[in-house]
Design an enzyme around this catalytic site. Structure first.
Site, PDB file in Angstrom:
ATOM      1  CB  SER A 173      -0.929   0.010   1.219  1.00  0.00           C
ATOM      2  OG  SER A 173      -0.187  -0.135   2.426  1.00  0.00           O
ATOM      3  N   GLY A 186      -1.799  -4.252   0.999  1.00  0.00           N
ATOM      4  CA  GLY A 186      -1.898  -5.404   1.865  1.00  0.00           C
ATOM      5  C   GLY A 186      -0.985  -6.555   1.503  1.00  0.00           C
ATOM      6  CG  ASN A 239       1.316  -5.166   4.608  1.00  0.00           C
ATOM      7  OD1 ASN A 239       0.869  -4.398   5.446  1.00  0.00           O
ATOM      8  ND2 ASN A 239       1.231  -4.927   3.315  1.00  0.00           N
ATOM      9  CG  ASP A 257      -4.207   4.830   7.847  1.00  0.00           C
ATOM     10  OD1 ASP A 257      -3.269   5.662   7.944  1.00  0.00           O
ATOM     11  OD2 ASP A 257      -4.369   4.136   6.837  1.00  0.00           O
ATOM     12  CG  HIS A 310      -1.698   3.491   4.520  1.00  0.00           C
ATOM     13  ND1 HIS A 310      -2.675   2.969   5.356  1.00  0.00           N
ATOM     14  CD2 HIS A 310      -1.181   2.449   3.828  1.00  0.00           C
ATOM     15  CE1 HIS A 310      -2.748   1.669   5.173  1.00  0.00           C
ATOM     16  NE2 HIS A 310      -1.859   1.318   4.257  1.00  0.00           N
TER      17      HIS A 310
END
Length: 219
Positions: free
Chosen positions: A45, A82, A111, A195, A198
């Site tokens: 991402s 992801g 991740n 969030d 990011h």
């Protein structure tokens, strides 16, 4: 009779030369039309423009910079939000076959750590991907990542080191910390989306500036 035959041969020679010249010119035009280099970005991402307007991520900014400098380099963004190193490993053979890149940028691993996957598997996947890209004729740039201190000092150190170990073993280019100046700034949250994971649009040029000095020699 001899004059007529000589003229015939001369006409044939001129026609053949003209055809050869046009063919050579067409080949030259086609060669110029093809990008001299092809950069393939395989990431998650952080490179897939998650939460951003299309065309504002660092990969898109890279393509814009190359175009502004009139450098014949094509950029393909094969990043998937992801994605893990195992996902990238599964996708890479098809991407190499399809795009035949001259440079592969691997931006994966974050991740894996967030999901608590064994770091040995992350290292093996990055090593495999780097070797596969090199054997396909591409140069490789690994974008290293770091984990927050709350994951534990030893884990954070081991995670950071695995990128360097793969780069050293495979003689690949390495950017030690992809988010330098973004995640470790004076106000860490200023350059992140809501969030807190990011990077936002303001961070994308900084991310490109981190990548550019390491990527440019590969081009």
């Amino acid at each position: 009779m001899q004059d007529a035959q000589t003229k015939k041969h001369r006409r044939h020679f001129i026609a053949s030369s003209l055809a050869l010249g046009l063919s050579t010119l067409a080949s030259g035009v086609q060669a110029q039309a093809r990008p001299a280099k092809h950069v393939l970005v395989v990431g998650d991402s952080l490179s897939a423009e998650y939460g951003l307007a299309r065309g504002t991520g660092w990969v898109a900014l890279l393509a814009q910079r190359l175009a502004q400098h009139q450098q014949p380099v094509q950029v393909t963004n094969a990043s998937v939000s992801g994605d893990t190193t195992s996902g990238g490993r599964a996708r890479l053979p098809g991407l190499l076959s399809q795009h035949k890149p001259s440079v592969v940028i691997i931006e994966l691993g974050g991740n894996d750590a967030l999901r608590g996957l064994p770091l040995s598997g992350t290292r093996d996947n990055l090593r495999w991907m780097t070797q596969a890209a090199q054997e396909a004729g591409a140069k490789v740039l690994l974008l290293g990542m770091q984990m927050p201190p709350n994951y534990g000092r030893q884990y954070a150190q081991d995670f950071e080191q695995l990128f360097a170990s793969v780069a050293q073993e495979r003689k690949a280019a390495l950017l030690p910390f992809f988010l330098q100046g973004v995640a470790d700034g004076k106000d860490p949250l200023a350059l992140f989306q809501a969030d807190r994971i990011h990077p936002n649009a303001q961070a994308q040029p900084l991310m490109l500036e981190n990548v550019w000095p390491v990527l440019r020699p590969l081009l």
